[in-house]
Design an enzyme around this catalytic site. Structure first.
Site, short mmCIF file in Angstrom:
data_model
loop_
_atom_site.label_atom_id
_atom_site.label_comp_id
_atom_site.label_asym_id
_atom_site.label_seq_id
_atom_site.Cartn_x
_atom_site.Cartn_y
_atom_site.Cartn_z
N HIS A 31 41.18 21.54 27.29
CA HIS A 31 41.59 20.15 27.09
C HIS A 31 43.04 20.09 26.62
CE1 HIS A 31 41.17 20.52 22.75
NE2 HIS A 31 39.90 20.88 22.87
N HIS A 34 44.25 22.54 23.80
CA HIS A 34 44.50 23.94 24.19
C HIS A 34 45.82 24.05 24.94
CE1 HIS A 34 39.93 23.68 24.40
NE2 HIS A 34 40.17 24.39 23.33
N CYS A 140 28.25 27.00 10.87
CA CYS A 140 28.55 26.03 11.95
C CYS A 140 28.80 26.82 13.21
CB CYS A 140 29.77 25.19 11.61
SG CYS A 140 30.29 24.20 13.04
N CYS A 143 32.28 26.10 14.87
CA CYS A 143 33.38 26.88 14.29
C CYS A 143 33.12 28.38 14.39
CB CYS A 143 33.59 26.56 12.81
SG CYS A 143 34.08 24.89 12.43
N CYS A 163 29.13 19.87 9.32
CA CYS A 163 30.39 20.61 9.32
C CYS A 163 31.54 19.60 9.23
CB CYS A 163 30.51 21.41 10.61
SG CYS A 163 32.20 21.92 10.96
N HIS A 166 33.34 19.58 12.87
CA HIS A 166 32.60 19.11 14.05
C HIS A 166 31.70 17.91 13.79
CE1 HIS A 166 33.86 23.14 15.33
NE2 HIS A 166 33.84 22.62 16.53
N LYS A 314 40.56 15.00 15.21
CA LYS A 314 41.05 16.08 16.05
C LYS A 314 40.46 15.96 17.45
CE LYS A 314 40.84 21.11 16.42
NZ LYS A 314 39.64 21.78 16.93
N LYS A 317 36.42 19.30 22.25
CA LYS A 317 35.53 19.17 23.40
C LYS A 317 34.49 18.08 23.16
CE LYS A 317 36.65 23.74 24.57
NZ LYS A 317 36.60 25.07 23.97
N1 MSP Z 1 38.32 31.29 20.00
C1 MSP Z 1 38.96 30.81 18.83
C2 MSP Z 1 40.32 31.44 18.65
C3 MSP Z 1 40.30 32.94 18.56
S1 MSP Z 1 41.91 33.60 18.41
C4 MSP Z 1 41.65 35.20 18.01
C5 MSP Z 1 39.12 29.29 18.94
N2 MSP Z 1 39.13 28.81 20.18
S2 MSP Z 1 39.25 27.25 20.58
O1 MSP Z 1 38.92 27.16 21.96
O2 MSP Z 1 38.50 26.43 19.69
O3 MSP Z 1 40.77 26.93 20.52
C6 MSP Z 1 41.45 26.89 19.35
C7 MSP Z 1 42.91 26.56 19.54
O4 MSP Z 1 43.15 25.58 20.55
C8 MSP Z 1 43.45 25.92 18.29
O5 MSP Z 1 43.73 26.82 17.29
C9 MSP Z 1 44.69 25.27 18.83
O6 MSP Z 1 45.67 26.24 19.04
C10 MSP Z 1 44.18 24.72 20.14
N3 MSP Z 1 43.63 23.37 19.94
C11 MSP Z 1 42.33 22.99 20.11
N4 MSP Z 1 42.23 21.67 19.84
C12 MSP Z 1 43.42 21.19 19.49
C13 MSP Z 1 43.92 19.92 19.17
N5 MSP Z 1 43.18 18.84 19.16
N6 MSP Z 1 45.24 19.83 18.93
C14 MSP Z 1 46.07 20.92 18.97
N7 MSP Z 1 45.63 22.11 19.25
C15 MSP Z 1 44.30 22.30 19.48
O7 MSP Z 1 39.25 28.65 17.92
#
Ligand code: MSP
Length: 539
Positions: A31, A34, A140, A143, A163, A166, A314, A317
């Protein structure tokens, strides 16, 4: 404690500029959030490439753990099938679409990762850094993290707790687990933060971590035995490794740890780990402690970006606006997309997306200030010189102001983007320069000067157009890391490809050297860089 003295680290210089993104969970499609971190990393690495440095940009996917296992089950496929499908159909194609120039893509289910992970944890086990114990607490799955009772929110019933990230019920887990002696690392971590004030950025993130580590750190549960979708512990295969401990190692397994010492020496320690602020503790506390335990150098910097927000929450998903990255790129184009989020939100702070703001910036900054400038200059070189760039023979103070403005923009953008990761500030510096060139053109009024057929008049006209085209040459180089396709179009339309070679080969060190674009370059009108927007698609 088995860790040796050689962990210290920030003095260690790896020859390559190595940037990583978090590896993303593949329980769903990517999304906007990411894409935000991944585009930022791409701009950072492209900037360093433009400096002529050796660069390595890593992204990838986090494929183990309960969250992914449950998603696969719910979809009636194996976890591996699920991951393969999502990676190939959703994640890799989006990065390609957004022009992400990553050098590698690591998946935690790859053997090159899992084999090394087993060796790494076996080594910690052999060193006495891991022991067996029991744990119970609220967990959670979103997380993939045990929570502290104090941070939970009240749920629908008295027994239910949610959580805080979430807003979904946590589960009570009781397990016999293996633990990593994280508690033994508090002092060394604090010493490291003190000796390396830039290790965690921005300051708000650093403060948060300091406050957290200053309290007593607890040992970390690093294995799970109630499901099997993970890397088995080599000494006790009834357990799989906790997904975070597995995932963090991607930064070294992809860099050749344990498999390619030469490459590892070149890449490690990483220059920058880009992370969202939600996963800061994993990267600034747990990961450095694991590295210390293994006797490996620590990354030089962990830089946390803020969250993209929707309605004050935030974006995630489970909390999407319904807008996918491709909904925006199909309306605004890929380069405007890359531009917008980094320009509009100061890196490190939270920000909200809105169609209105995006549309306003697209129209005023990209289409009017920048796109129009490029097409006006090309049109005038076409009209007055049949597309052959004239020489500047009558430069004066007004031209000097442009030359000076460029120097300032380059110095600022290089510092802000290349060093401080202040993307908004760096982009603003480049666009200040573009504004200055627009102002120069409006003041000089070449369309009026063109009517003056005296030799002086003609020399002025040539000088004004040369100056503007040369300023655009520099703008193309400066904008290449941010908007590569647009910069390339501009580069070609200025005839710079023929005379100066590939845009990617231009360096930041020479971009302010005035007069690089030769007189006689073939300037063509090319496509409009930022076409007028269609009506906003209805939701
Ligand atoms: N899989 C773990 C990370 C492991 S790294 C060794 C994880 N994945 S995640 O799919 O949840 O993605 C996390 C990352 O995506 C966040 O840390 C950030 O960099 C980015 N983002 C996810 N949602 C976000 C927002 N709403 N805004 C900005 N960045 C975001 O956690």
């Amino acid at each position: 404690m088995a860790a040796t003295e050689d962990h210290s680290t920030t003095e260690a210089q790896s020859p390559a500029y190595y940037v990583t993104t978090p590896i993303y969970y593949v329980n769903d499609r990517p999304h906007l959030g990411h894409a935000y971190t991944t585009v930022a990393g791409d701009v950072l690495t492209r900037w360093h490439r433009q400096r002529g440095e050796k660069v390595w940009y890593l992204t990838g996917t986090d494929e183990h753990g309960q969250k992914i296992m449950r998603t696969a089950e719910a979809n009636g496929v194996t976890p591996q099938e699920w991951c393969d499908k999502l990676v190939e159909e959703a994640w890799k194609p989006l990065w390609q679409h957004l022009d992400i120039a990553n050098d590698d893509f690591i998946r935690t289910t790859q053997k090159r990762h899992t084999d090394r992970v087993q060796e790494f944890v076996q080594d910690l086990h052999d060193k006495g850094e891991i022991y067996k114990g029991g744990y119970e607490g609220p967990y959670c799955v979103g997380c993939e993290e045990y929570k502290l009772p104090g941070e939970l929110l009240p749920g629908a019933t008295e027994d239910e707790k949610l959580c805080p990230v979430h807003k979904r019920p946590v589960e009570w887990l009781e397990e016999e687990n293996y633990f990593f002696r994280l508690s033994a690392y508090g002092t060394r971590l604090l010493e490291h933060y003190a000796a390396n004030p830039d290790f965690i950025q921005p300051a708000s993130a650093r403060n948060e971590v300091l406050r957290f580590v200053e309290q007593d750190l607890k040992d970390l549960s690093i294995s799970r035995s109630t499901f099997n979708w993970g890397v088995p512990l080599p000494w006790d295969e009834k357990h799989v490794l906790y997904v975070w401990v597995d995932a963090l190692q991607n930064y070294i397994t992809a860099a050749g740890y344990g498999s390619d010492p030469e490459r590892f020496a070149e890449l490690w320690p990483a220059s920058v780990h880009l992370v969202g602020k939600d996963i800061l503790r994993f990267h600034a506390v747990i990961w450095p402690a694991m590295l210390m335990a293994a006797g490996l150098p620590l990354p030089k910097r962990v830089v946390a970006n803020g969250w993209l927000m929707v309605g004050g929450e935030k974006m995630s998903k489970s909390n999407l606006t319904g807008i996918a990255p491709t909904d925006l790129t199909s309306h605004f184009g890929v380069d405007a997309y890359r531009y917008y989020f980094l320009r509009a939100i100061p890196f490190g702070t939270d920000g909200s997306f809105s169609w209105e703001d995006f549309t306003a910036r697209y129209t005023s900054e990209l289409a009017n200030d920048f796109g129009n400038l490029a097409s006006r200059v090309a049109a005038m070189v076409g009209k007055y010189y049949e597309g052959s760039l004239p020489a500047a023979t009558a430069a004066g103070d007004a031209e000097q102001a442009v030359v000076d403005g460029l120097k300032k923009a380059v110095e600022e953008a290089d510092r802000k983007i290349g060093e401080e990761l202040d993307f908004a500030g760096g982009i603003a510096a480049i666009f200040e320069f573009i504004k200055l060139v627009n102002g120069y053109l409006s003041e000089q009024e070449p369309w009026k000067v063109a009517k003056d057929t005296s030799p002086e008049g003609q020399a002025r006209l040539a000088t004004i157009l040369y100056t503007s085209a040369e300023a655009l040459r520099a703008s193309a180089v400066l904008l290449n890391p941010l908007m590569p396709a647009t910069a390339e179009k501009l580069w070609v339309s200025l005839g710079a490809e023929e005379s100066l070679g590939a845009l990617a080969a231009q360096t930041i060190a020479t971009v302010a050297d005035w007069g690089r674009l030769p007189a006689g370059a073939t300037v063509t009108k090319g496509d409009i860089l930022f076409p007028r927007l269609e009506e906003k698609p209805s939701a």
